[in-house]
Design a protein around this motif. Structure first.
Motif, PDB file in Angstrom:
ATOM      1  N   PRO A  98       3.931  -2.528  -9.446  1.00 49.23           N
ATOM      2  CA  PRO A  98       5.024  -3.516  -9.328  1.00 49.23           C
ATOM      3  C   PRO A  98       6.358  -2.910  -8.879  1.00 49.23           C
ATOM      4  N   LEU A  99       6.499  -1.589  -9.033  1.00 49.48           N
ATOM      5  CA  LEU A  99       7.746  -0.934  -8.644  1.00 49.48           C
ATOM      6  C   LEU A  99       7.765  -0.507  -7.183  1.00 49.48           C
ATOM      7  N   ARG A 100       6.639  -0.642  -6.508  1.00 50.68           N
ATOM      8  CA  ARG A 100       6.536  -0.079  -5.163  1.00 50.68           C
ATOM      9  C   ARG A 100       7.563  -0.686  -4.199  1.00 50.68           C
ATOM     10  N   ARG A 101       7.637  -1.994  -4.158  1.00 48.23           N
ATOM     11  CA  ARG A 101       8.571  -2.630  -3.230  1.00 48.23           C
ATOM     12  C   ARG A 101      10.030  -2.366  -3.619  1.00 48.23           C
ATOM     13  N   PRO A 102      10.414  -2.509  -4.892  1.00 51.19           N
ATOM     14  CA  PRO A 102      11.797  -2.163  -5.254  1.00 51.19           C
ATOM     15  C   PRO A 102      12.158  -0.716  -4.945  1.00 51.19           C
ATOM     16  N   LEU A 103      11.234   0.219  -5.175  1.00 50.24           N
ATOM     17  CA  LEU A 103      11.512   1.624  -4.878  1.00 50.24           C
ATOM     18  C   LEU A 103      11.656   1.852  -3.375  1.00 50.24           C
ATOM     19  N   ALA A 104      10.796   1.194  -2.603  1.00 47.30           N
ATOM     20  CA  ALA A 104      10.911   1.308  -1.142  1.00 47.30           C
ATOM     21  C   ALA A 104      12.257   0.762  -0.673  1.00 47.30           C
ATOM     22  N   TYR A 105      12.660  -0.357  -1.265  1.00 46.79           N
ATOM     23  CA  TYR A 105      13.976  -0.930  -0.936  1.00 46.79           C
ATOM     24  C   TYR A 105      15.088   0.072  -1.225  1.00 46.79           C
ATOM     25  N   VAL A 163      11.583   9.218  -4.098  1.00 42.82           N
ATOM     26  CA  VAL A 163      10.400   9.463  -3.256  1.00 42.82           C
ATOM     27  C   VAL A 163       9.173   9.729  -4.125  1.00 42.82           C
ATOM     28  N   LEU A 164       9.328  10.567  -5.140  1.00 44.37           N
ATOM     29  CA  LEU A 164       8.203  10.884  -6.024  1.00 44.37           C
ATOM     30  C   LEU A 164       7.728   9.644  -6.776  1.00 44.37           C
ATOM     31  N   ALA A 165       8.672   8.824  -7.223  1.00 43.18           N
ATOM     32  CA  ALA A 165       8.300   7.593  -7.917  1.00 43.18           C
ATOM     33  C   ALA A 165       7.583   6.635  -6.973  1.00 43.18           C
ATOM     34  N   LEU A 166       8.018   6.592  -5.718  1.00 44.54           N
ATOM     35  CA  LEU A 166       7.366   5.730  -4.735  1.00 44.54           C
ATOM     36  C   LEU A 166       5.947   6.205  -4.455  1.00 44.54           C
ATOM     37  N   ILE A 167       5.751   7.499  -4.378  1.00 45.78           N
ATOM     38  CA  ILE A 167       4.405   8.044  -4.185  1.00 45.78           C
ATOM     39  C   ILE A 167       3.509   7.662  -5.362  1.00 45.78           C
ATOM     40  N   ARG A 168       4.041   7.789  -6.563  1.00 36.75           N
ATOM     41  CA  ARG A 168       3.247   7.425  -7.734  1.00 36.75           C
ATOM     42  C   ARG A 168       2.918   5.938  -7.752  1.00 36.75           C
ATOM     43  N   SER A 169       3.852   5.119  -7.292  1.00 35.45           N
ATOM     44  CA  SER A 169       3.601   3.676  -7.290  1.00 35.45           C
ATOM     45  C   SER A 169       2.474   3.291  -6.337  1.00 35.45           C
TER      46      SER A 169
END
Length: 259
Positions: free
Chosen positions: A103-110, A89-95
């Protein structure tokens, strides 16, 4: 933040076509689960394995309240999976805030959606199937007779929620890391899958030793996690797009070949 790979050269052969991936990643596991279910559920393999574990502990569930099974692996493992989800979740917020991480936003959301869906579906099925844990059964010192998955359960016997395995499922849910790494670092996909499988197996074996689950409960937790991860990946990452090299990379590759 390094750019994500876009070249077809670094993508594994499993992404050759949508039909091929669906066939290998969905159909084959389903067949294996069906075969495993026949052995464990229809062929009484569940009871045979539980019998061995029960007798090995002196015809009791000696590890039911042991520190290493109950606190370290069960409670500690649950906290570990929640912590891992928090990191995602924290990594997704940062993305969403840092362009270098975009570039990591979609993979992290997945990854986050897949883990949440897998654990949620397992929890929902547990409330519907009404199957007892081994420690509740007369065969293993409990009070209830065994009721199969599709057999009628008398209301007087109360609620049961042991199928599929929730704790093992919280570990197996991270098989989605295979597809996450497929998009981010393809060379890490197999170690990531191995780590998720090992985590689920440790969680599941500890619960079996406590008398909390049969082996088929773990098998179906894994099956649900893998099917959810695969189906969601096919939906969120169209293979035609992922297999198309970017114009800049194509130009670079042509120049390299000319040189």
């Amino acid at each position: 933040m390094p750019q994500l790979p876009t070249s077809t050269a670094v993508l594994p052969s499993i992404e050759g076509s949508r039909l091929g991936l669906a066939g290998r990643a969905l159909l084959i596991p389903l067949l294996l689960v069906a075969a495993g279910s026949l052995v464990l559920m229809a062929g009484n393999g569940d009871q045979w394995i539980a019998d061995q574990l029960y007798r090995w502990q002196g015809s009791q569930w000696a590890f039911k309240d042991a520190w290493w099974t109950s606190h370290l692996i069960h409670k500690g493992g649950r906290n570990l999976t929640w912590f891992a989800a928090l990191l995602v979740v924290l990594a997704l917020i940062r993305s969403n805030m840092d362009s270098r991480w975009r570039p990591l936003r979609r993979p992290l959301a997945y990854l986050l959606i897949s883990v949440a869906l897998s654990t949620g579906i397992v929890a929902l099925l547990k409330s519907w199937t009404h199957m007892d844990c081994p420690w509740d059964l007369e065969r293993y010192g409990g009070l209830r007779p065994f009721i199969g998955l599709f057999e009628h359960r008398p209301v007087a016997w109360g609620h049961a929620a042991c199928f599929p395995a929730g704790h093992a499922g919280s570990g197996y849910a991270w098989v989605a890391l295979f597809y996450f790494m497929l998009q981010v670092r393809p060379q890490w996909r197999w170690p990531a899958l191995g780590a998720a499988l090992l985590t689920g197996m440790v969680f599941g074996l500890a619960q079996q030793l406590r008398g909390a689950h049969f082996a088929s409960h773990d098998l179906w937790a894994l099956a649900i996690s893998w099917l959810v991860a695969t189906a969601l990946y096919l939906w969120m990452f169209p293979l035609a797009a992922s297999l198309s090299p970017s114009p800049s990379h194509a130009a670079t590759g042509n120049a390299g070949e000319t040189a």
